[in-house]
Motif scaffolding. Structure first.
Motif, PDB file in Angstrom:
ATOM      1  N   LEU A  33       0.917  -1.091   0.094  1.00 19.06           N
ATOM      2  CA  LEU A  33       0.102  -0.036  -0.028  1.00 19.06           C
ATOM      3  C   LEU A  33       1.014   1.226  -0.082  1.00 19.06           C
ATOM      4  CD1 LEU A  33      -2.165  -2.091   0.547  1.00 19.06           C
ATOM      5  CD2 LEU A  33      -3.219  -0.333   2.052  1.00 19.06           C
ATOM      6  N   THR A  34       1.976   1.347   0.637  1.00 16.63           N
ATOM      7  CA  THR A  34       2.942   2.422   0.629  1.00 16.63           C
ATOM      8  C   THR A  34       3.501   2.614  -0.829  1.00 16.63           C
ATOM      9  OG1 THR A  34       3.622   2.073   3.054  1.00 16.63           O
ATOM     10  CG2 THR A  34       5.249   3.451   1.580  1.00 16.63           C
ATOM     11  N   ARG A  35       3.741   1.553  -1.393  1.00 18.49           N
ATOM     12  CA  ARG A  35       4.185   1.765  -2.886  1.00 18.49           C
ATOM     13  C   ARG A  35       3.193   2.210  -3.734  1.00 18.49           C
ATOM     14  NH1 ARG A  35       5.733  -3.300  -3.109  1.00 18.49           N
ATOM     15  NH2 ARG A  35       4.073  -4.196  -4.433  1.00 18.49           N
ATOM     16  N   TYR A  36       1.854   1.541  -3.462  1.00 19.63           N
ATOM     17  CA  TYR A  36       0.779   2.071  -4.172  1.00 19.63           C
ATOM     18  C   TYR A  36       0.680   3.749  -4.048  1.00 19.63           C
ATOM     19  CZ  TYR A  36      -0.538  -2.744  -5.079  1.00 19.63           C
ATOM     20  OH  TYR A  36      -0.770  -3.733  -5.459  1.00 19.63           O
ATOM     21  N   ALA A  37       0.639   4.060  -2.741  1.00 18.52           N
ATOM     22  CA  ALA A  37       0.286   5.523  -2.355  1.00 18.52           C
ATOM     23  C   ALA A  37       1.473   6.312  -3.045  1.00 18.52           C
ATOM     24  CB  ALA A  37       0.526   5.582  -0.784  1.00 18.52           C
ATOM     25  N   LEU A  38       2.898   5.966  -3.077  1.00 15.71           N
ATOM     26  CA  LEU A  38       3.749   6.782  -3.749  1.00 15.71           C
ATOM     27  C   LEU A  38       3.850   6.905  -5.119  1.00 15.71           C
ATOM     28  CD1 LEU A  38       6.726   5.315  -1.495  1.00 15.71           C
ATOM     29  CD2 LEU A  38       5.338   7.415  -1.229  1.00 15.71           C
ATOM     30  N   ARG A  39       2.932   5.988  -5.916  1.00 17.54           N
ATOM     31  CA  ARG A  39       2.778   6.432  -7.243  1.00 17.54           C
ATOM     32  C   ARG A  39       1.903   7.640  -7.460  1.00 17.54           C
ATOM     33  NH1 ARG A  39       0.827   0.363  -8.755  1.00 17.54           N
ATOM     34  NH2 ARG A  39       2.785  -0.462  -8.853  1.00 17.54           N
ATOM     35  N   ARG A  40       1.151   8.137  -6.670  1.00 12.43           N
ATOM     36  CA  ARG A  40       0.180   9.224  -6.959  1.00 12.43           C
ATOM     37  C   ARG A  40       1.222  10.774  -6.993  1.00 12.43           C
ATOM     38  NH1 ARG A  40      -5.600  10.273  -4.247  1.00 12.43           N
ATOM     39  NH2 ARG A  40      -6.428   8.726  -6.084  1.00 12.43           N
TER      40      ARG A  40
END
Length: 86
Positions: free
Chosen positions: A79-86
């Motif tokens: 989820l951290t990796r997904y959040a950093l994509r934004r």
């Protein structure tokens, strides 16, 4: 037993529908375009879902981990990796 000519005997074995093998063999560039489009869509959906999780008190990591089929640490990382994509 199931050599290279067996249905679904591509690189991943029998876990793919025959149509996937057929498209990959007959139209490899179309298959790559489809995979690229699906990858982009998947990334967008994952990012949006990450930000949609109830964050009033933070996500319930055990629930998130169970839904993803991974450990709590792996869920946090993902989820951290997904959040950093934004």
């Amino acid at each position: 037993m199931g050599g290279a000519d067996a249905p679904g005997a591509g690189p991943r074995g029998g876990d793919r529908p025959e149509v996937v093998d057929a498209v990959t063999a007959d139209e490899p560039l179309a298959a790559l375009r489809a995979v690229t489009a699906l990858g982009r869509l998947t990334a967008r959906v994952a990012t949006d879902a990450t930000f949609s999780i109830d964050t009033t008190d933070g996500p319930q990591w055990d629930t998130v981990a169970q839904a993803l089929g991974v450990s709590e640490q792996a869920a946090r990382s993902r989820l951290t990796r997904y959040a950093l994509r934004r």
